[in-house]
Scaffold this motif. Structure first.
Motif, PDB file in Angstrom:
ATOM      1  N   ILE A  28      80.211   9.007  23.347  1.00 51.77           N
ATOM      2  CA  ILE A  28      80.093   8.129  24.513  1.00 51.77           C
ATOM      3  C   ILE A  28      79.137   8.761  25.530  1.00 51.77           C
ATOM      4  CG2 ILE A  28      81.343   7.078  26.443  1.00 51.77           C
ATOM      5  CD1 ILE A  28      83.788   7.024  24.588  1.00 51.77           C
ATOM      6  N   VAL A  29      79.288  10.060  25.746  1.00 51.06           N
ATOM      7  CA  VAL A  29      78.414  10.765  26.678  1.00 51.06           C
ATOM      8  C   VAL A  29      76.960  10.717  26.181  1.00 51.06           C
ATOM      9  CG1 VAL A  29      77.910  13.007  27.742  1.00 51.06           C
ATOM     10  CG2 VAL A  29      80.280  12.269  27.438  1.00 51.06           C
ATOM     11  N   ALA A  30      76.775  10.900  24.876  1.00 48.75           N
ATOM     12  CA  ALA A  30      75.422  10.853  24.309  1.00 48.75           C
ATOM     13  C   ALA A  30      74.814   9.463  24.495  1.00 48.75           C
ATOM     14  CB  ALA A  30      75.464  11.224  22.836  1.00 48.75           C
ATOM     15  N   GLY A  31      75.584   8.418  24.228  1.00 48.50           N
ATOM     16  CA  GLY A  31      75.087   7.056  24.402  1.00 48.50           C
ATOM     17  C   GLY A  31      74.723   6.762  25.841  1.00 48.50           C
ATOM     18  N   PHE A  32      75.600   7.151  26.770  1.00 46.89           N
ATOM     19  CA  PHE A  32      75.296   6.940  28.183  1.00 46.89           C
ATOM     20  C   PHE A  32      74.106   7.787  28.619  1.00 46.89           C
ATOM     21  CE2 PHE A  32      79.618   5.114  28.914  1.00 46.89           C
ATOM     22  CZ  PHE A  32      79.194   3.956  29.531  1.00 46.89           C
ATOM     23  N   GLY A  33      73.995   8.999  28.088  1.00 45.94           N
ATOM     24  CA  GLY A  33      72.866   9.859  28.436  1.00 45.94           C
ATOM     25  C   GLY A  33      71.541   9.243  28.045  1.00 45.94           C
ATOM     26  N   VAL A  34      71.476   8.700  26.829  1.00 47.49           N
ATOM     27  CA  VAL A  34      70.241   8.061  26.367  1.00 47.49           C
ATOM     28  C   VAL A  34      69.933   6.837  27.230  1.00 47.49           C
ATOM     29  CG1 VAL A  34      69.180   6.836  24.441  1.00 47.49           C
ATOM     30  CG2 VAL A  34      70.476   8.926  24.010  1.00 47.49           C
ATOM     31  N   ALA A  35      70.946   6.049  27.526  1.00 49.08           N
ATOM     32  CA  ALA A  35      70.732   4.850  28.342  1.00 49.08           C
ATOM     33  C   ALA A  35      70.321   5.214  29.766  1.00 49.08           C
ATOM     34  CB  ALA A  35      71.998   3.998  28.362  1.00 49.08           C
ATOM     35  N   ILE A  36      70.894   6.255  30.323  1.00 50.56           N
ATOM     36  CA  ILE A  36      70.558   6.659  31.688  1.00 50.56           C
ATOM     37  C   ILE A  36      69.110   7.131  31.774  1.00 50.56           C
ATOM     38  CG2 ILE A  36      71.016   8.458  33.413  1.00 50.56           C
ATOM     39  CD1 ILE A  36      74.003   8.025  32.830  1.00 50.56           C
ATOM     40  N   VAL A  37      68.630   7.819  30.734  1.00 51.72           N
ATOM     41  CA  VAL A  37      67.219   8.216  30.735  1.00 51.72           C
ATOM     42  C   VAL A  37      66.332   6.973  30.811  1.00 51.72           C
ATOM     43  CG1 VAL A  37      65.395   9.287  29.356  1.00 51.72           C
ATOM     44  CG2 VAL A  37      67.615  10.407  29.549  1.00 51.72           C
ATOM     45  N   GLY A  38      66.698   5.926  30.080  1.00 53.37           N
ATOM     46  CA  GLY A  38      65.949   4.673  30.158  1.00 53.37           C
ATOM     47  C   GLY A  38      66.010   4.058  31.538  1.00 53.37           C
ATOM     48  N   PHE A  39      67.187   4.074  32.147  1.00 55.28           N
ATOM     49  CA  PHE A  39      67.309   3.520  33.493  1.00 55.28           C
ATOM     50  C   PHE A  39      66.557   4.358  34.519  1.00 55.28           C
ATOM     51  CE2 PHE A  39      71.044   1.190  31.833  1.00 55.28           C
ATOM     52  CZ  PHE A  39      70.675  -0.071  32.254  1.00 55.28           C
ATOM     53  N   LEU A  40      66.532   5.669  34.353  1.00 52.52           N
ATOM     54  CA  LEU A  40      65.767   6.505  35.271  1.00 52.52           C
ATOM     55  C   LEU A  40      64.275   6.247  35.143  1.00 52.52           C
ATOM     56  CD1 LEU A  40      67.659   9.907  35.062  1.00 52.52           C
ATOM     57  CD2 LEU A  40      67.615   8.300  36.963  1.00 52.52           C
ATOM     58  N   MET A  41      63.829   5.869  33.960  1.00 52.10           N
ATOM     59  CA  MET A  41      62.423   5.529  33.787  1.00 52.10           C
ATOM     60  C   MET A  41      62.035   4.296  34.585  1.00 52.10           C
ATOM     61  SD  MET A  41      61.740   6.292  29.751  1.00 52.10           S
ATOM     62  CE  MET A  41      60.002   5.866  29.815  1.00 52.10           C
ATOM     63  N   THR A  42      63.001   3.420  34.880  1.00 47.33           N
ATOM     64  CA  THR A  42      62.677   2.211  35.645  1.00 47.33           C
ATOM     65  C   THR A  42      62.245   2.548  37.070  1.00 47.33           C
ATOM     66  OG1 THR A  42      64.958   1.858  36.380  1.00 47.33           O
ATOM     67  CG2 THR A  42      64.288   0.791  34.320  1.00 47.33           C
ATOM     68  N   THR A  43      62.652   3.703  37.580  1.00 46.33           N
ATOM     69  CA  THR A  43      62.259   4.068  38.948  1.00 46.33           C
ATOM     70  C   THR A  43      60.782   4.423  39.044  1.00 46.33           C
ATOM     71  OG1 THR A  43      62.830   6.402  38.656  1.00 46.33           O
ATOM     72  CG2 THR A  43      64.571   4.917  39.462  1.00 46.33           C
ATOM     73  N   ARG A  44      60.141   4.748  37.912  1.00 51.26           N
ATOM     74  CA  ARG A  44      58.727   5.104  37.913  1.00 51.26           C
ATOM     75  C   ARG A  44      57.852   4.000  37.329  1.00 51.26           C
ATOM     76  NH1 ARG A  44      57.198   9.355  40.586  1.00 51.26           N
ATOM     77  NH2 ARG A  44      56.775  10.976  39.118  1.00 51.26           N
ATOM     78  N   TRP A  45      58.443   2.853  37.026  1.00 52.92           N
ATOM     79  CA  TRP A  45      57.718   1.776  36.373  1.00 52.92           C
ATOM     80  C   TRP A  45      56.861   1.020  37.382  1.00 52.92           C
ATOM     81  CZ3 TRP A  45      60.132  -3.474  34.814  1.00 52.92           C
ATOM     82  CH2 TRP A  45      59.206  -4.228  34.113  1.00 52.92           C
ATOM     83  N   ARG A  46      55.575   0.887  37.060  1.00 52.71           N
ATOM     84  CA  ARG A  46      54.655   0.113  37.882  1.00 52.71           C
ATOM     85  C   ARG A  46      53.962  -0.885  36.981  1.00 52.71           C
ATOM     86  NH1 ARG A  46      53.860   5.457  39.303  1.00 52.71           N
ATOM     87  NH2 ARG A  46      52.050   5.609  37.955  1.00 52.71           N
ATOM     88  N   SER A  47      53.696  -2.060  37.490  1.00 50.53           N
ATOM     89  CA  SER A  47      53.036  -3.109  36.693  1.00 50.53           C
ATOM     90  C   SER A  47      51.538  -2.878  36.658  1.00 50.53           C
ATOM     91  CB  SER A  47      53.287  -4.465  37.281  1.00 50.53           C
ATOM     92  OG  SER A  47      54.654  -4.687  37.410  1.00 50.53           O
TER      93      SER A  47
END
Length: 83
Positions: free
Chosen positions: A64-83
């Motif tokens: 569960i921790v591994a799954g959330f960790g992978v997903a959180i990395v994806g969500f953290l990438m959204t903070t640097r996303w520019r169009s």
């Protein structure tokens, strides 16, 4: 009394570049970002559906921790996303 002439304003070197011009993200950024979020979600779903037998049985609840960790990395990438 004579009036003074107004000075012509010349922009300072740093003053002209006050607006930040961000470069858009590379083409691979968005697929990786969404891919990590989906992989994390699928990891957690797989763990629950198989009652802990998959993806890695030795990790037990740490899956569960591994799954959330992978997903959180994806969500953290959204903070640097520019169009």
């Amino acid at each position: 009394m004579p009036e003074s002439k107004p000075r012509k304003r010349t922009p300072r070197p740093n003053e002209a570049t006050t607006t930040h011009q961000y470069k858009p993200n590379p083409v691979w950024y968005k697929p990786v970002m969404f891919g990590l979020m989906i992989i994390g979600l699928l990891w957690i779903i797989t763990y629950y559906i198989t009652s802990g037998q998959l993806p890695i049985p030795a990790w037990q609840s740490w899956n569960i921790v591994a799954g959330f960790g992978v997903a959180i990395v994806g969500f953290l990438m959204t903070t640097r996303w520019r169009s």
